[in-house]
Scaffold this motif. Structure first.
Motif, PDB file in Angstrom:
ATOM      1  N   GLY A 222       0.810  -1.211   0.000  1.00 13.34           N
ATOM      2  CA  GLY A 222       0.000   0.000   0.000  1.00 13.34           C
ATOM      3  C   GLY A 222       0.846   1.264   0.000  1.00 13.34           C
ATOM      4  O   GLY A 222       2.017   1.257   0.404  1.00 13.34           O
ATOM      5  N   SER A 223       0.238   2.371  -0.414  1.00  8.77           N
ATOM      6  CA  SER A 223       0.978   3.628  -0.491  1.00  8.77           C
ATOM      7  C   SER A 223       1.285   4.213   0.879  1.00  8.77           C
ATOM      8  O   SER A 223       2.069   5.152   0.967  1.00  8.77           O
ATOM      9  CB  SER A 223       0.175   4.647  -1.310  1.00  8.77           C
ATOM     10  OG  SER A 223      -1.057   4.936  -0.662  1.00  8.77           O
ATOM     11  N   TRP A 224       0.687   3.670   1.919  1.00  8.59           N
ATOM     12  CA  TRP A 224       0.979   4.159   3.266  1.00  8.59           C
ATOM     13  C   TRP A 224       2.421   3.847   3.651  1.00  8.59           C
ATOM     14  O   TRP A 224       2.981   4.478   4.544  1.00  8.59           O
ATOM     15  CB  TRP A 224       0.026   3.513   4.282  1.00  8.59           C
ATOM     16  CG  TRP A 224       0.302   2.056   4.530  1.00  8.59           C
ATOM     17  CD1 TRP A 224      -0.082   0.999   3.765  1.00  8.59           C
ATOM     18  CD2 TRP A 224       1.071   1.508   5.600  1.00  8.59           C
ATOM     19  NE1 TRP A 224       0.378  -0.174   4.288  1.00  8.59           N
ATOM     20  CE2 TRP A 224       1.097   0.100   5.420  1.00  8.59           C
ATOM     21  CE3 TRP A 224       1.739   2.045   6.696  1.00  8.59           C
ATOM     22  CZ2 TRP A 224       1.756  -0.757   6.292  1.00  8.59           C
ATOM     23  CZ3 TRP A 224       2.402   1.191   7.561  1.00  8.59           C
ATOM     24  CH2 TRP A 224       2.398  -0.184   7.358  1.00  8.59           C
ATOM     25  N   LEU A 225       3.047   2.877   2.963  1.00  2.57           N
ATOM     26  CA  LEU A 225       4.383   2.410   3.318  1.00  2.57           C
ATOM     27  C   LEU A 225       5.336   2.595   2.144  1.00  2.57           C
ATOM     28  O   LEU A 225       5.050   2.166   1.025  1.00  2.57           O
ATOM     29  CB  LEU A 225       4.323   0.928   3.700  1.00  2.57           C
ATOM     30  CG  LEU A 225       5.598   0.291   4.245  1.00  2.57           C
ATOM     31  CD1 LEU A 225       5.887   0.780   5.652  1.00  2.57           C
ATOM     32  CD2 LEU A 225       5.474  -1.236   4.247  1.00  2.57           C
ATOM     33  N   THR A 226       6.450   3.257   2.411  1.00  2.00           N
ATOM     34  CA  THR A 226       7.510   3.336   1.405  1.00  2.00           C
ATOM     35  C   THR A 226       8.150   1.957   1.282  1.00  2.00           C
ATOM     36  O   THR A 226       8.613   1.411   2.296  1.00  2.00           O
ATOM     37  CB  THR A 226       8.566   4.371   1.813  1.00  2.00           C
ATOM     38  OG1 THR A 226       7.930   5.635   1.971  1.00  2.00           O
ATOM     39  CG2 THR A 226       9.653   4.475   0.765  1.00  2.00           C
ATOM     40  N   SER A 425      -7.186   0.085  -1.124  1.00  2.00           N
ATOM     41  CA  SER A 425      -6.291  -1.003  -0.717  1.00  2.00           C
ATOM     42  C   SER A 425      -5.148  -0.520   0.161  1.00  2.00           C
ATOM     43  O   SER A 425      -4.338  -1.325   0.608  1.00  2.00           O
ATOM     44  CB  SER A 425      -5.715  -1.691  -1.960  1.00  2.00           C
ATOM     45  OG  SER A 425      -4.985  -0.765  -2.759  1.00  2.00           O
ATOM     46  N   ASN A 426      -5.068   0.778   0.398  1.00  2.00           N
ATOM     47  CA  ASN A 426      -4.003   1.313   1.243  1.00  2.00           C
ATOM     48  C   ASN A 426      -4.388   1.355   2.713  1.00  2.00           C
ATOM     49  O   ASN A 426      -3.542   1.647   3.563  1.00  2.00           O
ATOM     50  CB  ASN A 426      -3.642   2.734   0.790  1.00  2.00           C
ATOM     51  CG  ASN A 426      -3.135   2.752  -0.630  1.00  2.00           C
ATOM     52  OD1 ASN A 426      -2.331   1.927  -1.021  1.00  2.00           O
ATOM     53  ND2 ASN A 426      -3.631   3.692  -1.423  1.00  2.00           N
ATOM     54  N   GLY A 427      -5.668   1.104   3.018  1.00  2.00           N
ATOM     55  CA  GLY A 427      -6.130   1.165   4.398  1.00  2.00           C
ATOM     56  C   GLY A 427      -6.161  -0.203   5.056  1.00  2.00           C
ATOM     57  O   GLY A 427      -5.582  -1.184   4.560  1.00  2.00           O
ATOM     58  N   TRP A 428      -6.852  -0.271   6.202  1.00  2.00           N
ATOM     59  CA  TRP A 428      -6.973  -1.532   6.925  1.00  2.00           C
ATOM     60  C   TRP A 428      -7.629  -2.595   6.058  1.00  2.00           C
ATOM     61  O   TRP A 428      -8.558  -2.310   5.307  1.00  2.00           O
ATOM     62  CB  TRP A 428      -7.803  -1.343   8.193  1.00  2.00           C
ATOM     63  CG  TRP A 428      -7.181  -0.454   9.219  1.00  2.00           C
ATOM     64  CD1 TRP A 428      -7.575   0.806   9.558  1.00  2.00           C
ATOM     65  CD2 TRP A 428      -6.060  -0.758  10.056  1.00  2.00           C
ATOM     66  NE1 TRP A 428      -6.765   1.310  10.546  1.00  2.00           N
ATOM     67  CE2 TRP A 428      -5.822   0.365  10.878  1.00  2.00           C
ATOM     68  CE3 TRP A 428      -5.233  -1.873  10.198  1.00  2.00           C
ATOM     69  CZ2 TRP A 428      -4.802   0.402  11.812  1.00  2.00           C
ATOM     70  CZ3 TRP A 428      -4.217  -1.843  11.127  1.00  2.00           C
ATOM     71  CH2 TRP A 428      -4.005  -0.716  11.928  1.00  2.00           C
ATOM     72  N   ILE A 429      -7.144  -3.804   6.158  1.00  2.00           N
ATOM     73  CA  ILE A 429      -7.723  -4.918   5.424  1.00  2.00           C
ATOM     74  C   ILE A 429      -8.911  -5.440   6.220  1.00  2.00           C
ATOM     75  O   ILE A 429      -8.762  -5.937   7.341  1.00  2.00           O
ATOM     76  CB  ILE A 429      -6.680  -6.026   5.194  1.00  2.00           C
ATOM     77  CG1 ILE A 429      -5.546  -5.492   4.319  1.00  2.00           C
ATOM     78  CG2 ILE A 429      -7.327  -7.250   4.550  1.00  2.00           C
ATOM     79  CD1 ILE A 429      -4.396  -6.459   4.161  1.00  2.00           C
ATOM     80  N   SER A 430     -10.108  -5.305   5.651  1.00  2.00           N
ATOM     81  CA  SER A 430     -11.320  -5.644   6.392  1.00  2.00           C
ATOM     82  C   SER A 430     -12.422  -6.024   5.416  1.00  2.00           C
ATOM     83  O   SER A 430     -12.478  -5.511   4.285  1.00  2.00           O
ATOM     84  CB  SER A 430     -11.772  -4.454   7.248  1.00  2.00           C
ATOM     85  OG  SER A 430     -13.023  -4.699   7.858  1.00  2.00           O
ATOM     86  N   SER A 431     -13.296  -6.930   5.840  1.00  4.89           N
ATOM     87  CA  SER A 431     -14.455  -7.295   5.028  1.00  4.89           C
ATOM     88  C   SER A 431     -15.505  -6.201   5.037  1.00  4.89           C
ATOM     89  O   SER A 431     -16.403  -6.189   4.201  1.00  4.89           O
ATOM     90  CB  SER A 431     -15.065  -8.604   5.542  1.00  4.89           C
ATOM     91  OG  SER A 431     -15.458  -8.465   6.904  1.00  4.89           O
ATOM     92  N   ASP A 432     -15.413  -5.275   5.986  1.00  3.98           N
ATOM     93  CA  ASP A 432     -16.318  -4.137   6.063  1.00  3.98           C
ATOM     94  C   ASP A 432     -15.546  -2.886   5.655  1.00  3.98           C
ATOM     95  O   ASP A 432     -14.737  -2.355   6.418  1.00  3.98           O
ATOM     96  CB  ASP A 432     -16.855  -3.990   7.489  1.00  3.98           C
ATOM     97  CG  ASP A 432     -17.946  -2.924   7.599  1.00  3.98           C
ATOM     98  OD1 ASP A 432     -18.025  -2.052   6.706  1.00  3.98           O
ATOM     99  OD2 ASP A 432     -18.697  -2.952   8.593  1.00  3.98           O
TER     100      ASP A 432
END
Length: 575
Positions: A222-226, A425-432
């Motif tokens: 994800g873009s949150w992480l270099t 897709s850069n945030g928390w991985i969640s079904s909600d």
């Protein structure tokens, strides 16, 4: 004559004072009874299928009964007709209901007895001909409450997993070690919050030491992480040169990120950030030279044709610990690793090797030394009790303590900027995709963080195989600098507990300013020295008003967690 006049005035003033006292006492008692009735009536709505419709009269009768139960009949002469008690409901259970109660009555006055009562139409006891003087005065009270039966609770458990949690909480060792008590209390809390059917509560887990391992809850792509480590957050404790070959197998980054550092001064801000912010987070690697490992790939070890040469950061390094090697023309006094993992010549076996794990997970070299990122990964918000219990039960005690690292990730766990709905897709991985819920538009949203520690901020020493003050999730700058221009020390140090405490409070204040409720708990035995007192004061100041607890034993911790679970209601007085 003068005595009679003065005595009358004196008694009149006394009666006026008594009237004022009676009024204040009656009004206070009426308001208290009305507050209790409002809360009780709000809870009582759950007993009616249609509180604003056909059952409204019965609900109003209940509300009056709640009021009567706390307001004695005839209190200080109060007279309150039934018509002067009002109870109304506005809104719907789906969007929230506002409950309003009001009451008014009259109490007799003593002053007119002594000052005289003026009569209408010019007649008067005192002969003044003034307007009628009342014998009573009106006392009234009112309030309102907001009720949302289907509230949304987002709760992040930020829990200390440091080495001291292996100790006993008290001299009573029958209760087990602190980590045992924490697991038990946390599991009970999860069951209390999520055990009721139809709830809209979500609980997440953030174990912390000097780091937090986000594990598989955030995508490493994800873009949150270099993607690559920098020279600031990688550390080569083994002194291994980048010219050595490295194994091309391994798990790569284990999941411990380093906080963003802003500008050339590498300033540290108490912020939740967002996945799209720049600069972003960087992956923490252990035993990596700043320039990375040079990987030379040959077609085979007979022809020694070079197929590729590159520098990598995210692989475990395996190197020889004895002998010397000449492999495809690469000669070094400290032997390199045979990339094929096969004997160097027919009939010979490879020399002994040691593997250094860059990401710090597990015990790859058999030294029984857990690496900095050897910590139970976070569990994102969920309603699955079994998933949470499994994560809680796998928590282990190891490492040093930096509390603000855990708080920052607890903050992000309840920040909608990190939801898949906002960040994809850069945030928390969640079904909600809507978790965490939007703060501005979610009715009755409660965002709560419970932070627990059994000691004080203790980043470790600058000696040994891993100088923690210079390399951890909060620092990550390759030295002990702690420069925080907002709400923290401007020229601080990761080796100063006071400076880290100051930064911790800046994080807590920023969270509370964003509407997050913080419960803070200190656990176990604290001394009377200044450091212990400062640690407890920092945790107390971190909490929202009235939300600090100290648990001296495992049993006390379980009780405190249950008390907090009972406090997570949403019915509250608004006026």
């Amino acid at each position: 004559m003068m005595f009679a006049v003065c005595a009358s005035l004196m008694f009149g003033v006394m009666c006026t004072a008594l009237d004022a006292i009676d009024y204040e006492m009656t009004q206070a008692r009426m308001q208290m009874a009305l507050d209790v009735a409002t809360i009780s009536a709000g809870v009582d709505l759950a007993h009616y299928a249609d509180a604003a419709g056909k059952d409204s009269s019965a609900w109003k009768a209940d509300a009056r009964a709640f009021y009567n139960g706390n307001m004695p009949k005839g209190y200080l002469g109060l007279i309150m007709p039934d018509a002067n008690f009002n109870a109304t409901i506005n809104g719907s259970p789906a969007t929230g209901q506002t409950i309003q109660l009001s009451a008014s009555g009259s109490i007799p006055l003593l002053a007119p007895i002594f000052f005289g009562k003026n009569l209408p139409n010019g007649g008067s006891d005192s002969g003044s001909g003034s307007p009628d003087t009342p014998d009573t005065t009106t006392v009234s009270a009112g309030n309102s409450a907001f009720r949302l039966p289907q509230s949304t609770l987002e709760l992040a458990l930020v829990l200390d997993n440091t080495g001291s949690m292996k100790d006993y909480a008290s001299t009573d060792t029958t209760q087990g070690r602190k980590i045992d008590g924490l697991r038990s209390a946390a599991n009970a809390l999860v069951s209390s919050v999520l055990g009721q059917s139809g709830n809209r509560s979500y609980v997440g887990l953030v174990p912390f030491t000097t780091m937090v391992n986000v594990g598989a809850s955030l995508a490493s792509s994800g873009s949150w992480l270099t993607p690559a480590a920098s020279d600031n957050n990688s550390y080569n404790s083994a002194g291994i040169s980048s010219k050595y070959q490295a194994s091309r197998t391994g798990t790569g980054w284990a999941g411990c990120p380093v906080e963003p550092r802003v500008g050339s001064a590498k300033q540290l801000y108490p912020k939740a950030y967002a996945p799209a912010d720049s600069p972003g987070f960087t992956p923490f690697y252990y035993n990596v030279p700043p320039q990375g490992f040079k990987i030379t790939t040959f077609d085979n070890k007979t022809n020694c044709t070079v197929t590729s040469v590159n520098n990598v950061l995210n692989v475990p390094l395996t190197y020889q610990t004895n002998g010397s090697t000449n492999l495809c023309g690469i000669v070094t006094s400290t032997p390199i690793y045979d990339a094929w993992g096969q004997p160097l010549a027919t009939g010979k076996t490879p020399p002994s090797t040691t593997t250094w794990d860059q990401n710090g997970s597990g015990d790859p070299d058999g030294s029984s030394e857990l690496r900095p990122c050897s910590i139970q990964p976070v569990q994102f918000l969920t309603q699955d009790i079994n998933t949470l219990n499994s994560a809680i039960n796998q928590m282990q005690a190891n490492g040093s303590t930096i509390i603000p690292t855990g708080l920052l990730w607890g903050w992000r766990m309840v920040s909608s900027a990190w939801s898949p709905q906002v960040s994809g897709s850069n945030g928390w991985i969640s079904s909600d995709a809507n978790l965490p819920r939007p703060e501005a538009t979610t009715q009755g949203l409660q965002r709560v963080v419970i932070v627990l520690t059994d000691g004080e901020n203790d980043p470790g020493t600058a000696n040994g195989i891993m100088p923690s003050p210079s390399f951890n999730g909060l620092s990550g700058v390759g030295n002990s600098t702690l420069t925080a221009p907002t709400g923290g020390p401007t020229n601080g140090s990761m080796t100063s507990v006071s400076d880290i405490n100051t930064f911790q409070l800046s994080v807590c204040n920023a969270m509370k300013n964003e509407g997050i409720t913080i419960y803070s708990i200190t656990f176990g035995t604290y001394g009377t020295d200044s450091a212990s007192k400062q640690a407890q004061q920092t945790m107390q100041s971190c909490a929202s008003p009235g939300n600090y607890y100290h648990a001296p034993t495992n049993a006390a911790l379980t009780s405190i967690f249950q008390q907090i679970a009972g406090n997570l209601g949403i019915l509250r007085l608004t006026r």
